[in-house]
Design an enzyme around this catalytic site. Sequence first.
Site, PDB file in Angstrom:
ATOM      1  N   GLU A  84       0.800  -1.158   0.114  1.00  0.00           N
ATOM      2  CA  GLU A  84      -0.051   0.108   0.021  1.00  0.00           C
ATOM      3  C   GLU A  84       0.921   1.162  -0.065  1.00  0.00           C
ATOM      4  OE1 GLU A  84      -4.219  -1.264   1.918  1.00  0.00           O
ATOM      5  OE2 GLU A  84      -2.508  -0.921   3.392  1.00  0.00           O
ATOM      6  N   CYS A  97       3.592   8.613   0.981  1.00  0.00           N
ATOM      7  CA  CYS A  97       4.131   7.762   1.724  1.00  0.00           C
ATOM      8  C   CYS A  97       4.280   6.170   1.273  1.00  0.00           C
ATOM      9  CB  CYS A  97       3.220   7.479   3.031  1.00  0.00           C
ATOM     10  SG  CYS A  97       3.899   6.686   4.251  1.00  0.00           S
ATOM     11  N   CYS A 104       6.710  -6.523   7.172  1.00  0.00           N
ATOM     12  CA  CYS A 104       7.763  -6.162   7.715  1.00  0.00           C
ATOM     13  C   CYS A 104       8.044  -7.228   8.825  1.00  0.00           C
ATOM     14  CB  CYS A 104       7.167  -4.846   8.514  1.00  0.00           C
ATOM     15  SG  CYS A 104       8.765  -4.222   9.479  1.00  0.00           S
ATOM     16  N   CYS A 108       6.869  -4.578  15.544  1.00  0.00           N
ATOM     17  CA  CYS A 108       6.601  -3.643  16.531  1.00  0.00           C
ATOM     18  C   CYS A 108       5.119  -4.034  17.064  1.00  0.00           C
ATOM     19  CB  CYS A 108       6.617  -2.180  16.051  1.00  0.00           C
ATOM     20  SG  CYS A 108       8.210  -1.674  15.366  1.00  0.00           S
ATOM     21  N   CYS A 111       2.197  -2.177  15.675  1.00  0.00           N
ATOM     22  CA  CYS A 111       1.738  -1.669  14.240  1.00  0.00           C
ATOM     23  C   CYS A 111       1.277  -3.072  13.431  1.00  0.00           C
ATOM     24  CB  CYS A 111       3.307  -1.548  13.559  1.00  0.00           C
ATOM     25  SG  CYS A 111       3.340  -1.081  11.806  1.00  0.00           S
ATOM     26  N   CYS A 326      -0.819   5.720  10.094  1.00  0.00           N
ATOM     27  CA  CYS A 326       0.407   5.084  10.739  1.00  0.00           C
ATOM     28  C   CYS A 326      -0.105   3.721  11.408  1.00  0.00           C
ATOM     29  CB  CYS A 326       1.142   5.983  11.748  1.00  0.00           C
ATOM     30  SG  CYS A 326       1.758   7.835  11.070  1.00  0.00           S
TER      31      CYS A 326
HETATM   32  N1  SAH Z   1       9.841   0.857   9.790  1.00  0.00           N
HETATM   33  C1  SAH Z   1      10.023   2.435   9.631  1.00  0.00           C
HETATM   34  C2  SAH Z   1       9.082   3.013   8.678  1.00  0.00           C
HETATM   35  C3  SAH Z   1       7.456   2.649   9.102  1.00  0.00           C
HETATM   36  S1  SAH Z   1       6.908   4.369   9.595  1.00  0.00           S
HETATM   37  C4  SAH Z   1       9.748   2.990  11.091  1.00  0.00           C
HETATM   38  O1  SAH Z   1       9.771   1.978  11.939  1.00  0.00           O
HETATM   39  O2  SAH Z   1      10.102   4.077  11.052  1.00  0.00           O
HETATM   40  C5  SAH Z   1       5.645   3.994  10.410  1.00  0.00           C
HETATM   41  C6  SAH Z   1       5.535   4.878  11.571  1.00  0.00           C
HETATM   42  O3  SAH Z   1       4.259   4.645  12.106  1.00  0.00           O
HETATM   43  C7  SAH Z   1       6.498   4.483  12.934  1.00  0.00           C
HETATM   44  O4  SAH Z   1       6.938   5.794  13.239  1.00  0.00           O
HETATM   45  C8  SAH Z   1       5.637   4.029  13.713  1.00  0.00           C
HETATM   46  O5  SAH Z   1       6.074   4.036  15.004  1.00  0.00           O
HETATM   47  C9  SAH Z   1       4.282   4.636  13.507  1.00  0.00           C
HETATM   48  N2  SAH Z   1       3.182   3.678  13.724  1.00  0.00           N
HETATM   49  C10 SAH Z   1       3.178   2.092  13.949  1.00  0.00           C
HETATM   50  N3  SAH Z   1       1.946   1.695  14.164  1.00  0.00           N
HETATM   51  C11 SAH Z   1       1.484   2.731  14.644  1.00  0.00           C
HETATM   52  C12 SAH Z   1       0.015   2.840  15.123  1.00  0.00           C
HETATM   53  N4  SAH Z   1      -0.712   1.772  15.704  1.00  0.00           N
HETATM   54  N5  SAH Z   1      -0.256   4.140  15.728  1.00  0.00           N
HETATM   55  C13 SAH Z   1       0.537   5.256  15.357  1.00  0.00           C
HETATM   56  N6  SAH Z   1       1.754   5.236  14.858  1.00  0.00           N
HETATM   57  C14 SAH Z   1       2.162   4.108  14.399  1.00  0.00           C
END
Ligand code: SAH
Length: 337
Positions: A84, A97, A104, A108, A111, A326
Amino acid sequence: MSLAETEAWAEEQGLPAYRAKQLRQWLFKGLAASFKEMTNISKDLRAQLEEKARIDHLSLVKTQVSKDRTTKFLFKLEDGHFIETVLIPEREHFTLCLSSQAGCAMGCRFCLTARQGVKRNLTAAEMVDQVIHVKRSMSDPDRLTNIVFMGMGEPLANYEAVVRALGNLISEEGMNFSHRTVTLSTCGLVPQIRRLGKEVRVNLAVSLNASDDETRTFLMPVNRKYPLKSLVGALKEFPLLNKKMITIEYVLVGGVNDRDEDARRVAALLKGLRAKINLIPLNPHPEVDLAPPSAERVLRFQEILIEHRFTAMIRKSKGQDISAACGQLSRKYVRSP
Ligand code: SAH
């Protein structure tokens, strides 16, 4: 291909060097989807090219538009995986984006992309093609000025291909984005951050998300390998473009990392670093057992950072209604029949 590689390829085909530039012009500026569109190239040569080379890699499956105008593109890769890409309208321009991997591997806890694991790395072409597809869909493609590698995947876990894609996105004869408006976001792969600083001029964003190792490891398993001290050490040495700062992303999770002492520890941790902090209230979803912070906590967290003289912004998540915010990007693994 880079310019040099395109030129070498053209030479192998017995074509003069200027053809390489001409082809790249059609691809990156003309957003051509096929050789047929390249009308200043003779029919014979177009037919020859069509036989020997291929342009498109992604197929656009679906487009969804949020009520805030954020647009999410679902692409299918040639081997059946899905990714996406999200186009975000800002006041004066658009930000795109990009995804760097299908899925991935970083795991985390907050996420959704992490839930599907990593399917595979994207190629540089698959990354650049996200931009080309989206530009083609826009009435004024020049308004797409900003790129963030913040979609699916960990860009620094796909280092070579990401750097290769950056080469074609940022170069003048390529897609001509400014290195000042392209940002790579990482969960904190320390050796690759150091390497990137030496090799590429691009903005860096880092998902910090916690102020102590215990909490960060709970939220982000990658912290076991690269704990806060090593991460912040690498950030302090990262060469910054003139007047630029490192972006620190901090997802606020209710009761986990949103207390006053967390904010104070973030300030202490980042002291001396040219950083601006983006606070992102958790976007919840049923598959994740974490809660968003209260509005009061978000404001207080910001206030403490500002008291410590940091720029701290609360990021409103766009595209939530179409699951484009995000941490909400996800596609179940599907193979083409
Ligand atoms: N792998 C990279 C790129 C992904 S960016 C990274 O970790 O930076 C995605 C962003 O969204 C990251 O800053 C992550 O912390 C944030 N993110 C992931 N899940 C989220 C959620 N449920 N709510 C808000 N932000 C989230």
